[in-house]
Design a protein around this motif. Structure first.
Motif, mmCIF file in Angstrom:
data_model
loop_
_atom_site.group_PDB
_atom_site.id
_atom_site.type_symbol
_atom_site.label_atom_id
_atom_site.label_comp_id
_atom_site.label_asym_id
_atom_site.label_seq_id
_atom_site.Cartn_x
_atom_site.Cartn_y
_atom_site.Cartn_z
ATOM 1 N N UNK A 116 57.513 30.745 1.223
ATOM 2 C CA UNK A 116 57.817 29.383 0.812
ATOM 3 C C UNK A 116 56.636 28.458 0.976
ATOM 4 N N UNK A 117 56.920 27.158 1.078
ATOM 5 C CA UNK A 117 55.867 26.158 1.160
ATOM 6 C C UNK A 117 55.822 25.475 2.515
ATOM 7 N N UNK A 118 55.216 24.305 2.567
ATOM 8 C CA UNK A 118 54.978 23.653 3.856
ATOM 9 C C UNK A 118 56.284 23.301 4.582
ATOM 10 N N UNK A 119 57.296 22.877 3.828
ATOM 11 C CA UNK A 119 58.573 22.551 4.465
ATOM 12 C C UNK A 119 59.208 23.789 5.086
ATOM 13 N N UNK A 120 59.124 24.887 4.368
ATOM 14 C CA UNK A 120 59.690 26.145 4.870
ATOM 15 C C UNK A 120 58.989 26.586 6.151
ATOM 16 N N UNK A 121 57.687 26.346 6.209
ATOM 17 C CA UNK A 121 56.925 26.763 7.391
ATOM 18 C C UNK A 121 57.207 25.833 8.580
ATOM 19 N N UNK B 189 57.655 35.713 13.562
ATOM 20 C CA UNK B 189 57.881 35.097 12.255
ATOM 21 C C UNK B 189 56.541 35.047 11.519
ATOM 22 N N UNK B 190 56.557 35.533 10.274
ATOM 23 C CA UNK B 190 55.337 35.517 9.448
ATOM 24 C C UNK B 190 55.623 34.712 8.179
ATOM 25 N N UNK B 191 54.695 33.872 7.757
ATOM 26 C CA UNK B 191 54.853 33.090 6.529
ATOM 27 C C UNK B 191 53.984 33.612 5.395
ATOM 28 N N UNK B 192 54.486 33.515 4.189
ATOM 29 C CA UNK B 192 53.722 33.843 2.981
ATOM 30 C C UNK B 192 53.787 32.626 2.054
ATOM 31 N N UNK B 193 52.624 32.114 1.635
ATOM 32 C CA UNK B 193 52.617 30.873 0.853
ATOM 33 C C UNK B 193 53.077 31.098 -0.583
ATOM 34 N N UNK B 194 54.235 30.548 -0.922
ATOM 35 C CA UNK B 194 54.776 30.687 -2.273
ATOM 36 C C UNK B 194 55.160 29.329 -2.810
ATOM 37 N N UNK B 195 54.381 28.788 -3.693
ATOM 38 C CA UNK B 195 54.670 27.516 -4.363
ATOM 39 C C UNK B 195 53.697 27.365 -5.513
ATOM 40 N N UNK B 196 54.176 26.841 -6.633
ATOM 41 C CA UNK B 196 53.265 26.686 -7.770
ATOM 42 C C UNK B 196 52.237 25.587 -7.521
ATOM 43 N N UNK B 197 52.487 24.714 -6.528
ATOM 44 C CA UNK B 197 51.640 23.530 -6.362
ATOM 45 C C UNK B 197 50.298 23.812 -5.686
ATOM 46 N N UNK B 198 50.168 24.958 -5.059
ATOM 47 C CA UNK B 198 48.940 25.332 -4.334
ATOM 48 C C UNK B 198 48.530 24.250 -3.348
ATOM 49 N N UNK B 199 49.506 23.700 -2.661
ATOM 50 C CA UNK B 199 49.224 22.561 -1.774
ATOM 51 C C UNK B 199 49.313 22.917 -0.293
ATOM 52 N N UNK B 200 49.233 24.225 0.022
ATOM 53 C CA UNK B 200 49.352 24.651 1.417
ATOM 54 C C UNK B 200 47.970 24.787 2.046
ATOM 55 N N UNK B 201 47.795 24.183 3.150
ATOM 56 C CA UNK B 201 46.542 24.276 3.878
ATOM 57 C C UNK B 201 46.307 25.716 4.367
ATOM 58 N N UNK B 202 45.070 26.170 4.319
ATOM 59 C CA UNK B 202 44.738 27.460 4.908
ATOM 60 C C UNK B 202 44.701 28.622 3.939
ATOM 61 N N UNK B 203 44.915 28.355 2.654
ATOM 62 C CA UNK B 203 44.815 29.438 1.668
ATOM 63 C C UNK B 203 44.245 28.879 0.374
ATOM 64 N N UNK B 204 43.395 29.655 -0.281
ATOM 65 C CA UNK B 204 42.838 29.204 -1.569
ATOM 66 C C UNK B 204 43.893 29.201 -2.663
ATOM 67 N N UNK C 150 51.608 40.489 15.448
ATOM 68 C CA UNK C 150 51.333 39.070 15.193
ATOM 69 C C UNK C 150 52.635 38.283 15.048
ATOM 70 N N UNK C 151 52.554 37.007 15.268
ATOM 71 C CA UNK C 151 53.697 36.114 15.044
ATOM 72 C C UNK C 151 53.216 34.684 14.844
ATOM 73 N N UNK C 152 54.050 33.888 14.188
ATOM 74 C CA UNK C 152 53.744 32.464 14.023
ATOM 75 C C UNK C 152 52.549 32.189 13.139
ATOM 76 N N UNK C 153 52.243 33.099 12.221
ATOM 77 C CA UNK C 153 51.103 32.877 11.323
ATOM 78 C C UNK C 153 51.515 33.002 9.860
ATOM 79 N N UNK C 154 50.776 32.322 9.013
ATOM 80 C CA UNK C 154 50.898 32.503 7.572
ATOM 81 C C UNK C 154 49.740 33.385 7.129
ATOM 82 N N UNK C 155 50.039 34.323 6.228
ATOM 83 C CA UNK C 155 48.969 35.127 5.642
ATOM 84 C C UNK C 155 48.436 34.369 4.428
ATOM 85 N N UNK C 156 47.160 34.088 4.417
ATOM 86 C CA UNK C 156 46.563 33.400 3.278
ATOM 87 C C UNK C 156 45.371 34.171 2.764
#
Lengths: 332, 332, 332, 332
Positions: free
Chosen positions: A103-108, A122-137, A289-295
């Motif tokens: 999901x996106x920033x709210x989900x995280x 808990x692991x996060x994966x950035x999924x949003x069309x807006x590309x507005x998540x910090x920490x991933x290109x 690992x835990x508490x991280x988003x993969x970017x």
């Protein structure tokens, strides 16, 4: 603690490629001998205990589908006072050992809160069309949204040329100009408008009208396409078009691309990215690992603490520099 | 009188496939030893004497392009008091022996008026995405517009499913429901709304809200898509969506597909139709015909007097019957 | 006898739009209070008794999918000595009251045979990309295959132009030239080759080489695209390309489009046609019809005895006339 | 020496996005007050002195077109003994002050040779669908070719599923596995075959047949798609398919995607990349650079000496690692 049951959910705005991530995670977990429990409609599925095990067959032929087979939602219950604590209890009811959130920033933010009451990975994966998540290109769905916007604007260019018209085309991006910028460069937009480049709206619009007036007078193009990010201006795309027409005397139309940008078969890049991030998320769990988003930064997989994800800084200097670099407007 | 110089123009709303017709006419005329003079921006090019001979090379590689290489416009001058007389004089200045007009009902009305002052052959070819011209089953651009609308609605279906949302999607058609009907059937719309099937708007909407409420309650679908023709209702797509949401309690969004439906590479059917009509138009000139539109009825080429073209009867019984036939709404 | 359980199968080569027909039949039957039993993998599913009831949910979101959710196959068992008799027994085992078969001429021959031992209603729906079934202007999948071929040839045109090359592009059609003809007209092919227009292959090829030589010498086009139907010639597309190159001295490449033409989301026309034929098939059962295929002739639904379907006459005079009409080759 | 006239050519295999680069270079040069001379059909245009100035209008509406408006070719004359010296003389005849070459490794070798006799600035831009140029992560056209291959394979998957067939799909890439790898991951190919991962072909194939046999026996998928890079094996795609069928008893078909992968409207990523590289090439000339290719590594523009470009190392360890990472084949 050894992991045996992975919970998986998609949350927030859906994005093409989420299914590719679901597939990769499921196959990778099955390979590892783990169970994958799909939780439905984002965090809502936790509270309603709507879940089902995902099998090889469930994820067959979903890599090419838009949307998400797990459904998605923006969950109100989680935001309530003891929502996170309750979510933690529900995860235990489902006997989940680790959770992956796409999901996106709210989900995280939600995931970070839950982690306070549920001390499991808990692991996060950035999924949003807006590309507005910090920490991933890149986020899953971004390049598909651009491609959809682009193919729409290419079509609009045809009719704009035929009538020698000005067009204002509004694209998505929530508060970020990335979709506008990339689709605007790709469609050879005469102007790209996003919040990041506007210091004073009134000054900006005056300069815009005069720039258009100049181009139109000198007939440098058959048509004039302005790509504008949603929320970039205080006025609507329709009003902007009317203002341009009254300022320049040239027939000006508007088009709001809207929700088409959220759907469709994901482009190759989003399928590959989603597959890669899904595999890496399971690998991260294997590694404890835990508490991280993969970017992904500069073509390298990275792990960012979920707490540091948040929204990208919209006063994005790189974006502004990039936009200026592509500015071929001969009137400037 | 022997024909040596053909004037050719595209007029009114542009439609994908117009270039295919331009190509066919040009090649067929060159084959016949005639010159083809492209008149620019519809009838405007007559008044400004903007024209150029079309060569084999000019029409190379245009069959696959949307828009029109001759530009198009809605011409005000022609509608003025002595506009038609003046147009006739301009045609003589350009030494045109016969005129082919690709456009819609307004363009044909113009042609009919000009013919009163210019007693030389004029042939019409129906080109408009709306398919609203009397005397032909199809107009150039119709199936491309449907295909574009369809691929957009398919994308919207993805996100509608993911969120289990209701969507109101407005398509083009001016005053005709054909694009709505065909794209609606093809996308498996839960409801298709067009002017032709509405007797009393207030009653219609009440029934609609209750029908949606019923479907939603019984959860027969993951999402609910309503395709509505522009101008079908007195309220906007956005307002309709808001009303549905307040009546049903289900999250409802709207999307106006707009000008994307006018552009893009024409689908095969439109290229073939346009090529066929273009050839037939030149053949008609060879046979000494004038004042007719070339159309297609039940797979057969027909010639309809331009004066009889006009708009299709919008109280189209066949359309209503067809729509009812496709109504799978289980609540009825 | 009153009908309560409909058997439904897809057979022979799959075609985009088959799923749209499955959906329409299922919803229409559910509306009528009938059960629909999906039989898997064509007639094979009869012999293996692989079947399942189809629900509203099963046919949700399949209208936009290529392939067939019921699978398909060419069944060997049915062709064996007592195959038809055995099939009839299996239909009784499944307690089927009426059978709808979506497929091509082979599938209908099978149905006709079964009907001899199983005196219950059987209705055929023409589904094949080849459009080679007698008694209908169109078959399900035909226009999607053309559109796919066209979008491929448009791409090939780009690279052919860049290199000023000759390209031989082979399209499908089994023994029929329809896909070649329509896609060839739509892509502005310099030559369209199908069996129907060849009297003497050797003479035909000599004339072809000399026609190409002439066009190339006079440089009338940037590239030269030849669309050839599979099985039209005794030599392969690759050999034809080599022969052209050695006869003309111009770099000539070949491309065989192949199986891509069988898949993909169906175009609007195929979805609408399939929906219409599916509804009509159920209506025919309601009206007590049997042993007929539902087709469409000049925009009207028709019923053709299955025994009269067979393959279209390949010495199709209309097709030959049509092709000549579109021949813009200036060398002739 | 001050630069006033830029020569620009495209050479070698055409790639979607070359036109976007031509546009960017032309507009950027016009902005700088320089003339841009388009040289036609690669280096051939030098020898035949086929060139023309490029204007703003020439590059209008080309960003969305495949192919190259300057044509391309593989030039024999340049490879002859004094070809480079002659080319240098021709550049002087055209009064060119600096040359920009868009092409692949062969084109850059040519440029390096010419530079020996023509001591003026030459800048290279990597344009080839194969992505096989050393010193850049991406080449213009690469992602468009992947997207085209992917959309074809998605269609093939539909028919493969319907028949439960095995398909061997050959994609382009010259001697590189990149297109196969990315399109294979994106289409969820059951196997991806490229030269880089094969040590001993005979052993590789034995293992492949047994792996397929295992998957088929256990019916883990409805279909089985093998993406194979051209030149990866000593046997053709067709022969491979026949061998698989005889080894497994399962119906196996082949498809060679071929030249469609070279054409079509470029995807957003290729248009943006090409625009960026085009601008950077002109910037490099402004800064007095010469003999370098502009590439992109980890999202950063880089300059690589033309002499160091050459082909990427095909024993690409990163690629092998990447491929293994994506291997979900449950039989291994």
């Amino acid at each position: 603690m050894s992991i045996k049951r992975i919970g998986l959910l998609t949350s927030g705005g859906d994005a093409p490629g989420m299914n590719a991530a679901i597939r990769a995670i499921t196959l990778k977990c099955i390979n590892a001998g783990w169970d994958v429990i799909g939780i439905e409609a984002g965090y809502n599925g936790l509270f309603s205990l709507s879940s089902r095990p995902l099998t090889h067959q469930d994820v067959d032929n979903i890599i090419q589908r838009g949307g998400t087979i797990l459904k998605t939602a923006r969950c109100q219950t989680l935001k309530e006072d003891n929502g996170s604590e309750l979510a933690a209890q529900q995860l235990d009811k489902l006997a989940i050992d680790a959770l992956i959130v796409i999901g996106g920033d709210g989900s995280f933010r939600g995931a970070t809160q839950i982690n306070k009451f549920w001390p499991k990975p808990i692991i996060g994966i950035p999924g949003t069309i807006d590309n507005d998540i910090n920490g991933t290109d890149q986020t899953i769905g971004f390049w598909t949204a651009i491609e959809t916007a682009l193919s729409c604007i290419d079509k609009i260019r045809d009719t704009a040329d035929a009538f020698e018209r000005i067009f204002v085309v509004e694209v998505m991006g929530r508060d970020c100009g990335f979709i506008a910028m990339e689709s605007g460069i790709a469609c050879a937009a005469e102007q790209i408008i996003c919040k990041e480049i506007i210091e004073n709206e009134s000054d900006f619009l005056s300069k815009l009208y005069s720039s258009i007036q100049h181009a139109v007078t000198w007939q440098q193009t058959q048509s004039y396409v302005i790509v504008v990010a949603e929320n970039a201006l205080s006025i609507s795309a329709q009003t902007l078009a009317q203002n341009i027409q009254s300022n320049t005397g040239v027939d000006t139309k508007s088009a709001i691309l809207g929700y088409v940008q959220r759907g469709g078969a994901p482009v190759a890049m989003d399928r590959v990215l989603a597959t890669q991030l899904g595999i890496a998320a399971v690998d991260a769990l294997v590694q404890g690992k835990s508490g991280v988003m993969i970017g992904t930064l500069n073509n390298t997989l990275v792990e960012i603490p979920l707490a540091d994800t948040g929204l990208k800084n919209t006063a994005n200097q790189a974006l502004i520099k990039r936009l200026k670099q592509f500015n071929f407007d001969l009137t400037d």
